[in-house]
Design a protein around this motif. Structure first.
Motif, PDB file in Angstrom:
ATOM      1  N   LEU A  39       0.849  -1.191   0.000  1.00 39.45           N
ATOM      2  CA  LEU A  39       0.000   0.000   0.000  1.00 39.45           C
ATOM      3  C   LEU A  39       0.883   1.237   0.000  1.00 39.45           C
ATOM      4  O   LEU A  39       0.738   2.132  -0.829  1.00 39.45           O
ATOM      5  N   TYR A  40       1.847   1.275   0.931  1.00 39.15           N
ATOM      6  CA  TYR A  40       2.733   2.417   1.090  1.00 39.15           C
ATOM      7  C   TYR A  40       3.981   2.213   0.244  1.00 39.15           C
ATOM      8  O   TYR A  40       4.584   1.139   0.272  1.00 39.15           O
ATOM      9  N   GLY A  45       4.086   1.114  -4.220  1.00 42.84           N
ATOM     10  CA  GLY A  45       2.946   1.487  -3.399  1.00 42.84           C
ATOM     11  C   GLY A  45       1.698   1.720  -4.223  1.00 42.84           C
ATOM     12  O   GLY A  45       1.664   2.599  -5.093  1.00 42.84           O
ATOM     13  N   MET A  46       0.643   0.958  -3.937  1.00 42.74           N
ATOM     14  CA  MET A  46      -0.615   1.131  -4.655  1.00 42.74           C
ATOM     15  C   MET A  46      -1.294   2.450  -4.305  1.00 42.74           C
ATOM     16  O   MET A  46      -2.198   2.879  -5.012  1.00 42.74           O
ATOM     17  N   ARG A  47      -0.859   3.100  -3.263  1.00 45.19           N
ATOM     18  CA  ARG A  47      -1.375   4.431  -2.951  1.00 45.19           C
ATOM     19  C   ARG A  47      -1.279   5.342  -4.172  1.00 45.19           C
ATOM     20  O   ARG A  47      -2.163   6.167  -4.425  1.00 45.19           O
ATOM     21  N   ASP A  48      -0.209   5.159  -4.945  1.00 44.20           N
ATOM     22  CA  ASP A  48       0.025   5.985  -6.120  1.00 44.20           C
ATOM     23  C   ASP A  48      -0.143   5.202  -7.429  1.00 44.20           C
ATOM     24  O   ASP A  48      -0.747   5.687  -8.383  1.00 44.20           O
ATOM     25  N   ASN A 104       8.769  -3.201   6.417  1.00 43.66           N
ATOM     26  CA  ASN A 104       8.925  -2.343   7.606  1.00 43.66           C
ATOM     27  C   ASN A 104       8.147  -1.031   7.514  1.00 43.66           C
ATOM     28  O   ASN A 104       8.605   0.012   7.998  1.00 43.66           O
ATOM     29  N   VAL A 105       6.974  -1.095   6.908  1.00 45.70           N
ATOM     30  CA  VAL A 105       6.104   0.069   6.879  1.00 45.70           C
ATOM     31  C   VAL A 105       5.473   0.222   8.257  1.00 45.70           C
ATOM     32  O   VAL A 105       4.879  -0.719   8.793  1.00 45.70           O
ATOM     33  N   SER A 106       5.604   1.385   8.830  1.00 46.24           N
ATOM     34  CA  SER A 106       5.073   1.598  10.181  1.00 46.24           C
ATOM     35  C   SER A 106       3.553   1.698  10.147  1.00 46.24           C
ATOM     36  O   SER A 106       2.943   1.953   9.100  1.00 46.24           O
ATOM     37  N   GLY A 107       2.953   1.528  11.305  1.00 47.41           N
ATOM     38  CA  GLY A 107       1.503   1.657  11.391  1.00 47.41           C
ATOM     39  C   GLY A 107       1.028   3.034  10.978  1.00 47.41           C
ATOM     40  O   GLY A 107       0.018   3.191  10.286  1.00 47.41           O
ATOM     41  N   ALA A 108       1.760   4.062  11.382  1.00 47.96           N
ATOM     42  CA  ALA A 108       1.375   5.434  11.039  1.00 47.96           C
ATOM     43  C   ALA A 108       1.476   5.671   9.533  1.00 47.96           C
ATOM     44  O   ALA A 108       0.590   6.305   8.933  1.00 47.96           O
ATOM     45  N   ALA A 141      -1.359   6.360   4.453  1.00 49.18           N
ATOM     46  CA  ALA A 141      -1.450   5.967   3.039  1.00 49.18           C
ATOM     47  C   ALA A 141      -2.831   5.429   2.709  1.00 49.18           C
ATOM     48  O   ALA A 141      -3.359   5.684   1.610  1.00 49.18           O
ATOM     49  N   TYR A 142      -3.428   4.710   3.643  1.00 46.75           N
ATOM     50  CA  TYR A 142      -4.764   4.146   3.401  1.00 46.75           C
ATOM     51  C   TYR A 142      -5.801   5.266   3.280  1.00 46.75           C
ATOM     52  O   TYR A 142      -6.661   5.251   2.387  1.00 46.75           O
TER      53      TYR A 142
END
Length: 336
Positions: free
Chosen positions: A195-196, A204-207, A243-247, A252-253
Protein backbone atom coordinates in the motif's frame (compact mmCIF):
# COMPACT_ATOMS: atom_id res chain seq x y z
CA UNK A 1 4.52 -12.93 0.51
CA UNK A 2 7.19 -10.90 -1.28
CA UNK A 3 6.84 -12.99 -4.41
CA UNK A 4 9.11 -11.84 -7.18
CA UNK A 5 6.91 -10.29 -9.80
CA UNK A 6 8.34 -10.74 -13.22
CA UNK A 7 7.21 -7.42 -14.56
CA UNK A 8 7.22 -8.59 -18.10
CA UNK A 9 4.76 -7.13 -20.46
CA UNK A 10 1.15 -7.16 -19.41
CA UNK A 11 -1.15 -9.38 -21.36
CA UNK A 12 -4.49 -9.98 -22.87
CA UNK A 13 -7.63 -11.61 -21.61
CA UNK A 14 -10.77 -12.03 -23.52
CA UNK A 15 -13.72 -13.17 -21.37
CA UNK A 16 -17.39 -12.30 -20.87
CA UNK A 17 -18.59 -9.04 -19.49
CA UNK A 18 -18.73 -5.33 -19.92
CA UNK A 19 -17.67 -2.60 -22.31
CA UNK A 20 -15.15 -0.55 -20.42
CA UNK A 21 -13.15 1.08 -23.16
CA UNK A 22 -14.04 4.16 -25.14
CA UNK A 23 -13.68 2.91 -28.68
CA UNK A 24 -11.97 4.94 -31.40
CA UNK A 25 -14.40 6.76 -33.69
CA UNK A 26 -13.01 4.88 -36.70
CA UNK A 27 -13.86 1.45 -35.29
CA UNK A 28 -14.99 -0.94 -38.00
CA UNK A 29 -17.89 -2.57 -36.22
CA UNK A 30 -18.18 -6.25 -36.97
CA UNK A 31 -14.73 -6.93 -38.43
CA UNK A 32 -13.09 -8.42 -35.32
CA UNK A 33 -10.28 -5.88 -35.12
CA UNK A 34 -9.30 -4.62 -31.65
CA UNK A 35 -11.18 -1.35 -32.30
CA UNK A 36 -14.36 -3.18 -33.31
CA UNK A 37 -16.99 -1.60 -31.07
CA UNK A 38 -18.79 -4.93 -30.70
CA UNK A 39 -15.87 -6.27 -28.66
CA UNK A 40 -16.43 -5.59 -24.96
CA UNK A 41 -13.34 -4.88 -22.92
CA UNK A 42 -13.16 -4.95 -19.17
CA UNK A 43 -10.23 -3.80 -17.10
CA UNK A 44 -7.52 -1.30 -17.87
CA UNK A 45 -6.54 -1.56 -21.52
CA UNK A 46 -3.98 0.58 -23.30
CA UNK A 47 -5.77 1.40 -26.56
CA UNK A 48 -3.32 3.91 -28.03
CA UNK A 49 -2.67 1.57 -30.97
CA UNK A 50 -5.89 0.78 -32.83
CA UNK A 51 -4.48 -2.51 -34.09
CA UNK A 52 -3.02 -3.76 -30.83
CA UNK A 53 -4.71 -3.43 -27.44
CA UNK A 54 -2.64 -4.15 -24.34
CA UNK A 55 -4.27 -4.86 -20.96
CA UNK A 56 -2.74 -3.79 -17.69
CA UNK A 57 -2.84 -5.33 -14.23
CA UNK A 58 -4.44 -8.71 -13.62
CA UNK A 59 -7.69 -10.14 -14.92
CA UNK A 60 -8.38 -7.69 -17.75
CA UNK A 61 -10.75 -9.28 -20.23
CA UNK A 62 -13.29 -8.81 -22.99
CA UNK A 63 -16.04 -10.71 -24.74
CA UNK A 64 -16.59 -11.35 -28.41
CA UNK A 65 -19.91 -12.38 -29.87
CA UNK A 66 -19.66 -13.67 -33.44
CA UNK A 67 -21.50 -15.45 -36.23
CA UNK A 68 -20.23 -18.34 -38.32
CA UNK A 69 -18.72 -21.68 -37.41
CA UNK A 70 -15.07 -20.88 -36.56
CA UNK A 71 -13.05 -18.29 -34.68
CA UNK A 72 -9.30 -17.69 -34.62
CA UNK A 73 -7.26 -15.41 -32.43
CA UNK A 74 -4.64 -13.08 -33.91
CA UNK A 75 -1.65 -13.44 -31.60
CA UNK A 76 1.54 -11.54 -32.36
CA UNK A 77 4.00 -13.81 -30.55
CA UNK A 78 4.09 -16.88 -28.34
CA UNK A 79 1.74 -16.96 -25.38
CA UNK A 80 -0.12 -19.37 -23.10
CA UNK A 81 -3.86 -18.94 -22.92
CA UNK A 82 -7.17 -20.47 -21.94
CA UNK A 83 -10.12 -20.30 -24.33
CA UNK A 84 -13.80 -21.01 -23.90
CA UNK A 85 -16.49 -20.95 -26.57
CA UNK A 86 -20.15 -20.72 -25.61
CA UNK A 87 -20.89 -22.98 -22.65
CA UNK A 88 -17.90 -25.27 -23.08
CA UNK A 89 -15.08 -25.72 -20.64
CA UNK A 90 -11.79 -23.86 -20.59
CA UNK A 91 -9.22 -25.25 -23.03
CA UNK A 92 -5.51 -24.64 -22.40
CA UNK A 93 -3.22 -23.55 -25.24
CA UNK A 94 0.52 -23.26 -24.57
CA UNK A 95 3.12 -21.40 -26.58
CA UNK A 96 0.73 -20.48 -29.39
CA UNK A 97 1.46 -17.65 -31.84
CA UNK A 98 0.18 -16.16 -35.08
CA UNK A 99 -3.33 -17.19 -36.11
CA UNK A 100 -4.55 -19.49 -33.36
CA UNK A 101 -7.47 -21.74 -34.27
CA UNK A 102 -9.79 -21.94 -31.27
CA UNK A 103 -12.41 -24.09 -33.05
CA UNK A 104 -10.69 -27.11 -34.63
CA UNK A 105 -14.15 -28.68 -34.80
CA UNK A 106 -16.63 -26.39 -36.51
CA UNK A 107 -19.44 -24.92 -34.46
CA UNK A 108 -23.09 -25.13 -35.45
CA UNK A 109 -24.20 -22.18 -37.56
CA UNK A 110 -25.52 -19.33 -35.45
CA UNK A 111 -24.28 -16.77 -32.94
CA UNK A 112 -21.54 -17.66 -30.46
CA UNK A 113 -19.48 -16.15 -27.66
CA UNK A 114 -15.71 -16.40 -27.32
CA UNK A 115 -13.97 -16.09 -23.98
CA UNK A 116 -10.20 -16.19 -23.68
CA UNK A 117 -7.95 -15.60 -20.69
CA UNK A 118 -4.19 -15.50 -21.02
CA UNK A 119 -2.26 -17.58 -18.51
CA UNK A 120 -0.24 -15.74 -15.91
CA UNK A 121 2.96 -16.58 -14.13
CA UNK A 122 3.51 -14.88 -10.75
CA UNK A 123 1.08 -12.18 -11.76
CA UNK A 124 2.60 -11.45 -15.17
CA UNK A 125 0.89 -12.69 -18.30
CA UNK A 126 2.85 -15.60 -19.70
CA UNK A 127 4.05 -14.57 -23.15
CA UNK A 128 3.21 -11.78 -25.54
CA UNK A 129 0.50 -9.45 -24.37
CA UNK A 130 -0.78 -7.85 -27.55
CA UNK A 131 -4.36 -8.56 -28.66
CA UNK A 132 -4.72 -8.08 -32.41
CA UNK A 133 -8.30 -9.22 -32.87
CA UNK A 134 -10.00 -12.31 -34.26
CA UNK A 135 -10.46 -13.96 -37.66
CA UNK A 136 -13.94 -15.23 -38.57
CA UNK A 137 -15.46 -17.19 -41.47
CA UNK A 138 -15.95 -15.43 -44.77
CA UNK A 139 -19.16 -13.45 -44.46
CA UNK A 140 -19.27 -13.78 -40.66
CA UNK A 141 -19.05 -10.82 -38.30
CA UNK A 142 -18.94 -9.89 -34.65
CA UNK A 143 -22.13 -9.03 -32.80
CA UNK A 144 -22.87 -7.04 -29.67
CA UNK A 145 -23.59 -9.12 -26.58
CA UNK A 146 -25.51 -8.48 -23.39
CA UNK A 147 -23.23 -7.43 -20.53
CA UNK A 148 -23.66 -6.79 -16.78
CA UNK A 149 -24.06 -3.23 -15.59
CA UNK A 150 -22.48 -3.81 -12.18
CA UNK A 151 -18.68 -3.56 -12.12
CA UNK A 152 -16.55 -4.62 -9.14
CA UNK A 153 -12.88 -3.69 -8.86
CA UNK A 154 -10.58 -5.70 -6.60
CA UNK A 155 -7.38 -3.95 -5.49
CA UNK A 156 -4.55 -5.96 -4.00
CA UNK A 157 -1.31 -7.88 -4.28
CA UNK A 158 -0.46 -11.50 -5.17
CA UNK A 159 -3.35 -12.85 -3.07
CA UNK A 160 -5.86 -10.85 -5.10
CA UNK A 161 -3.99 -11.72 -8.32
CA UNK A 162 -4.47 -15.41 -7.56
CA UNK A 163 -0.81 -16.36 -7.25
CA UNK A 164 -0.51 -20.08 -6.40
CA UNK A 165 -4.07 -20.88 -7.52
CA UNK A 166 -4.55 -23.16 -10.51
CA UNK A 167 -5.48 -20.51 -13.10
CA UNK A 168 -4.31 -17.43 -11.18
CA UNK A 169 -6.77 -14.62 -11.98
CA UNK A 170 -9.49 -17.00 -13.17
CA UNK A 171 -9.44 -18.94 -9.90
CA UNK A 172 -8.83 -15.94 -7.61
CA UNK A 173 -11.46 -14.75 -5.15
CA UNK A 174 -12.14 -11.51 -7.04
CA UNK A 175 -12.95 -13.25 -10.29
CA UNK A 176 -15.03 -15.85 -8.46
CA UNK A 177 -16.90 -13.23 -6.43
CA UNK A 178 -17.80 -11.25 -9.53
CA UNK A 179 -19.04 -14.39 -11.25
CA UNK A 180 -21.15 -15.36 -8.24
CA UNK A 181 -22.80 -11.93 -8.25
CA UNK A 182 -23.27 -11.83 -12.01
CA UNK A 183 -21.10 -8.72 -12.15
CA UNK A 184 -18.25 -7.50 -14.29
CA UNK A 185 -14.94 -7.62 -12.44
CA UNK A 186 -11.24 -6.88 -12.61
CA UNK A 187 -8.25 -7.17 -10.32
CA UNK A 188 -6.00 -4.12 -10.05
CA UNK A 189 -3.39 -6.33 -8.46
CA UNK A 190 0.11 -7.72 -8.84
CA UNK A 191 2.48 -9.69 -6.62
CA UNK A 192 5.00 -7.84 -4.46
CA UNK A 193 3.12 -4.56 -4.18
CA UNK A 194 2.51 -2.65 -0.97
CA UNK A 195 0.00 0.00 0.00
CA UNK A 196 2.73 2.42 1.09
CA UNK A 197 5.64 3.07 -1.32
CA UNK A 198 8.42 1.90 0.96
CA UNK A 199 11.96 3.26 0.92
CA UNK A 200 13.40 -0.13 -0.04
CA UNK A 201 11.49 -0.26 -3.31
CA UNK A 202 8.12 -1.88 -2.65
CA UNK A 203 5.70 -0.40 -5.18
CA UNK A 204 2.95 1.49 -3.40
CA UNK A 205 -0.62 1.13 -4.66
CA UNK A 206 -1.38 4.43 -2.95
CA UNK A 207 0.02 5.98 -6.12
CA UNK A 208 0.44 3.22 -8.71
CA UNK A 209 -3.24 2.27 -8.61
CA UNK A 210 -3.94 5.25 -10.85
CA UNK A 211 -1.86 3.95 -13.77
CA UNK A 212 -3.15 1.83 -16.67
CA UNK A 213 -0.66 -0.86 -15.65
CA UNK A 214 2.03 -1.57 -13.08
CA UNK A 215 4.81 0.00 -15.12
CA UNK A 216 5.22 3.75 -14.67
CA UNK A 217 5.57 4.06 -18.45
CA UNK A 218 1.92 3.16 -18.92
CA UNK A 219 -0.52 6.07 -19.23
CA UNK A 220 -2.49 7.44 -16.32
CA UNK A 221 -5.79 5.59 -16.29
CA UNK A 222 -8.75 7.49 -17.71
CA UNK A 223 -11.46 6.91 -15.11
CA UNK A 224 -14.09 8.33 -17.44
CA UNK A 225 -14.00 5.07 -19.40
CA UNK A 226 -16.22 3.41 -16.82
CA UNK A 227 -17.52 3.81 -13.28
CA UNK A 228 -17.47 0.88 -10.87
CA UNK A 229 -20.18 -0.03 -8.38
CA UNK A 230 -17.77 -1.43 -5.80
CA UNK A 231 -14.07 -1.23 -4.94
CA UNK A 232 -12.67 -3.97 -2.68
CA UNK A 233 -9.19 -3.35 -1.22
CA UNK A 234 -6.96 -6.08 0.22
CA UNK A 235 -3.53 -4.53 0.91
CA UNK A 236 -0.93 -4.72 3.67
CA UNK A 237 0.57 -8.19 3.55
CA UNK A 238 3.75 -6.98 1.82
CA UNK A 239 3.99 -3.75 3.81
CA UNK A 240 4.86 -5.67 6.95
CA UNK A 241 7.90 -7.25 5.33
CA UNK A 242 9.06 -3.85 4.12
CA UNK A 243 8.93 -2.34 7.61
CA UNK A 244 6.10 0.07 6.88
CA UNK A 245 5.07 1.60 10.18
CA UNK A 246 1.50 1.66 11.39
CA UNK A 247 1.38 5.43 11.04
CA UNK A 248 2.68 5.30 7.47
CA UNK A 249 0.20 2.58 6.58
CA UNK A 250 -2.78 4.38 8.07
CA UNK A 251 -1.96 7.69 6.40
CA UNK A 252 -1.45 5.97 3.04
CA UNK A 253 -4.76 4.15 3.40
CA UNK A 254 -6.66 7.36 4.09
CA UNK A 255 -5.02 8.95 1.06
CA UNK A 256 -5.91 6.01 -1.19
CA UNK A 257 -9.53 6.05 0.02
CA UNK A 258 -9.77 9.78 -0.63
CA UNK A 259 -8.30 9.43 -4.11
CA UNK A 260 -10.53 6.52 -5.06
CA UNK A 261 -13.59 8.43 -3.89
CA UNK A 262 -12.60 11.35 -6.11
CA UNK A 263 -12.53 8.99 -9.10
CA UNK A 264 -15.61 6.92 -8.17
CA UNK A 265 -18.09 9.27 -6.42
CA UNK A 266 -20.82 6.64 -6.05
CA UNK A 267 -18.94 3.41 -5.41
CA UNK A 268 -19.09 1.41 -2.19
CA UNK A 269 -15.49 0.99 -1.01
CA UNK A 270 -14.70 -2.04 1.17
CA UNK A 271 -11.41 -2.26 3.08
CA UNK A 272 -10.73 -5.91 3.86
CA UNK A 273 -8.91 -7.14 6.93
CA UNK A 274 -5.89 -8.92 5.45
CA UNK A 275 -5.72 -12.62 6.23
CA UNK A 276 -2.47 -12.23 8.20
CA UNK A 277 -4.38 -9.88 10.54
CA UNK A 278 -1.73 -7.18 10.26
CA UNK A 279 -2.57 -3.45 10.34
CA UNK A 280 -6.09 -4.18 11.59
CA UNK A 281 -6.18 -1.16 13.90
CA UNK A 282 -4.78 1.09 11.18
CA UNK A 283 -7.21 -0.15 8.53
CA UNK A 284 -10.17 0.39 10.84
CA UNK A 285 -8.87 3.85 11.71
CA UNK A 286 -8.54 4.80 8.04
CA UNK A 287 -12.13 3.74 7.40
CA UNK A 288 -13.29 5.65 10.48
CA UNK A 289 -11.45 8.76 9.31
CA UNK A 290 -13.29 8.71 6.01
CA UNK A 291 -16.62 8.02 7.72
CA UNK A 292 -16.03 10.93 10.07
CA UNK A 293 -15.27 13.10 7.07
CA UNK A 294 -18.75 12.33 5.76
CA UNK A 295 -18.00 9.43 3.42
CA UNK A 296 -20.50 6.85 4.63
CA UNK A 297 -19.92 4.46 1.72
CA UNK A 298 -16.55 3.29 3.00
CA UNK A 299 -16.62 0.22 5.23
CA UNK A 300 -14.31 -2.21 7.00
CA UNK A 301 -14.73 -5.92 6.22
CA UNK A 302 -13.63 -8.40 8.90
CA UNK A 303 -12.27 -11.64 7.45
CA UNK A 304 -11.99 -13.50 10.76
CA UNK A 305 -12.47 -17.22 10.23
CA UNK A 306 -12.82 -17.02 6.48
CA UNK A 307 -9.95 -19.39 5.72
CA UNK A 308 -7.66 -21.77 7.60
CA UNK A 309 -4.02 -21.14 6.60
CA UNK A 310 -3.19 -24.78 7.26
CA UNK A 311 -5.66 -26.16 4.72
CA UNK A 312 -6.79 -23.26 2.54
CA UNK A 313 -3.42 -21.87 1.44
CA UNK A 314 -0.60 -23.23 -0.68
CA UNK A 315 2.16 -21.87 1.56
CA UNK A 316 0.60 -20.34 4.65
CA UNK A 317 -0.10 -17.07 2.82
CA UNK A 318 -1.47 -17.54 -0.69
CA UNK A 319 -4.90 -19.20 -0.88
CA UNK A 320 -5.26 -22.37 -2.90
CA UNK A 321 -8.32 -22.96 -5.08
CA UNK A 322 -10.41 -24.08 -2.11
CA UNK A 323 -9.32 -21.04 -0.11
CA UNK A 324 -10.25 -18.63 -2.88
CA UNK A 325 -13.63 -20.31 -3.19
CA UNK A 326 -14.26 -19.85 0.54
CA UNK A 327 -13.23 -16.20 0.39
CA UNK A 328 -15.47 -15.62 -2.61
CA UNK A 329 -18.46 -17.15 -0.87
CA UNK A 330 -17.98 -14.89 2.19
CA UNK A 331 -17.23 -11.78 0.16
CA UNK A 332 -20.17 -12.26 -2.19
CA UNK A 333 -22.45 -12.36 0.85
CA UNK A 334 -20.94 -9.07 2.10
CA UNK A 335 -21.20 -7.30 -1.24
CA UNK A 336 -24.68 -8.66 -1.87
Amino acid sequence: MDTRSRVATLAVAVVAVVSTVVQPAAAATGDGSPSDSNIRYFGRWDTRSAGAYVPGWTGAYAVIGFTGTTVKLRQRSSVDLYAKVDGGGWVSYKGVAGTVNLTPSRLPSGTHTLRVAYRQDAGSYHGDEVFQGVVLDSGAHTVAVSVPTRIIEFVGDSITAGYKSSKEALTAYGWLTGEKLGAAHTEIARPSVCLYPSSDGCIGMRDRYFKTGLDTSTPDWDFSRYQVSDVVINLGTNDKGHNVSGAQFQTAYVTLLQRIRAKYPNATISAMEIFKKWYVTETKAAVAARNNAGDTRVRYVSTEGWIDPATDTADGTHPNDAGHQKIAARLAAVLG
